[in-house]
Design a protein around this motif. Sequence first.
Motif, short mmCIF file in Angstrom:
data_model
loop_
_atom_site.label_atom_id
_atom_site.label_comp_id
_atom_site.label_asym_id
_atom_site.label_seq_id
_atom_site.Cartn_x
_atom_site.Cartn_y
_atom_site.Cartn_z
N GLY A 13 50.47 28.16 20.81
CA GLY A 13 49.49 27.38 22.40
C GLY A 13 49.22 25.58 22.45
N PHE A 15 51.14 22.13 19.64
CA PHE A 15 51.92 21.56 19.93
C PHE A 15 52.33 20.99 18.59
CE2 PHE A 15 50.16 17.61 18.93
CZ PHE A 15 48.61 17.93 18.96
N VAL A 65 62.55 26.27 28.09
CA VAL A 65 61.48 25.70 27.31
C VAL A 65 60.89 24.71 28.36
CG1 VAL A 65 62.69 25.71 25.62
CG2 VAL A 65 63.02 23.91 26.74
N ARG A 68 57.12 22.53 29.06
CA ARG A 68 56.98 22.88 27.87
C ARG A 68 57.45 21.89 26.98
NH1 ARG A 68 57.05 27.00 25.07
NH2 ARG A 68 58.84 27.73 25.07
N PHE A 69 58.40 21.59 26.79
CA PHE A 69 59.10 20.53 25.74
C PHE A 69 59.52 19.77 26.17
CE2 PHE A 69 60.69 23.98 22.46
CZ PHE A 69 59.80 24.47 22.46
N THR A 70 59.79 18.28 26.06
CA THR A 70 59.73 16.76 26.74
C THR A 70 60.48 16.26 25.20
OG1 THR A 70 58.36 16.86 28.18
CG2 THR A 70 59.12 14.83 27.57
N MET A 84 57.28 19.37 21.43
CA MET A 84 56.61 20.62 22.46
C MET A 84 55.50 21.17 21.93
SD MET A 84 59.69 22.31 19.37
CE MET A 84 58.52 22.08 17.76
N ASN A 85 54.98 21.14 23.35
CA ASN A 85 53.38 21.86 23.82
C ASN A 85 53.40 23.25 24.34
OD1 ASN A 85 52.94 19.19 24.15
ND2 ASN A 85 53.57 18.68 25.70
N SER A 86 52.94 23.97 24.27
CA SER A 86 52.48 25.12 24.38
C SER A 86 53.11 26.05 23.96
CB SER A 86 52.62 25.77 26.15
OG SER A 86 51.67 25.13 26.91
N LEU A 87 53.10 26.10 22.96
CA LEU A 87 53.87 26.42 21.96
C LEU A 87 53.89 27.82 22.30
CD1 LEU A 87 54.88 23.94 19.37
CD2 LEU A 87 56.76 25.07 20.16
N LYS A 88 55.44 29.30 22.00
CA LYS A 88 54.89 30.80 21.57
C LYS A 88 55.51 31.02 20.48
CE LYS A 88 55.85 30.24 26.42
NZ LYS A 88 56.67 30.94 27.69
N ASP A 91 59.21 30.58 20.22
CA ASP A 91 59.65 29.14 20.01
C ASP A 91 59.91 29.11 18.42
OD1 ASP A 91 57.71 27.91 22.12
OD2 ASP A 91 59.82 28.02 22.34
#
Length: 128
Positions: A13, A15, A65, A68-70, A84-88, A91
């Motif tokens: 969750g 970043f 991704v 979640r990723f930009t 990288m947001n909301s990482l799992k 990832d």
Amino acid sequence: QLQASGGGLVQPGGFLRLACEVSGFTRDYPIIAWFRQAPGKEREGVSYINRGTGSLEFRDYKESVLGRFTTFRDNAEKVVYLQMNSLKPEDTAVYYCALSLTTVSSARRWRQDAYHYWGQGTQVTVSS
């Protein structure tokens, strides 16, 4: 030369922001893709940004991704970022940035042989 940085350990969750510093290339606005390689798996592409600016800028993301990723570019500093947001946990991987000297078609965008230069990897670990 490409220099990747910004990896680390983060909880699910969380970043991270990776940076790929580009040097030694005379042309502005490098075409950069981010790839990652998890243990025991093949290297896979996750993001791509082309050479365009403004309305001509184009970005692409692997479905896993998307949202979640930009990826974005700081032109003045010649740095391309991967936010990288909301990482799992899935990832977790070593992340690499890669540069192509020419625009990469959608058919080849996630192929390693489409890129001419690679940075060293930066480890991203997502774990509680």
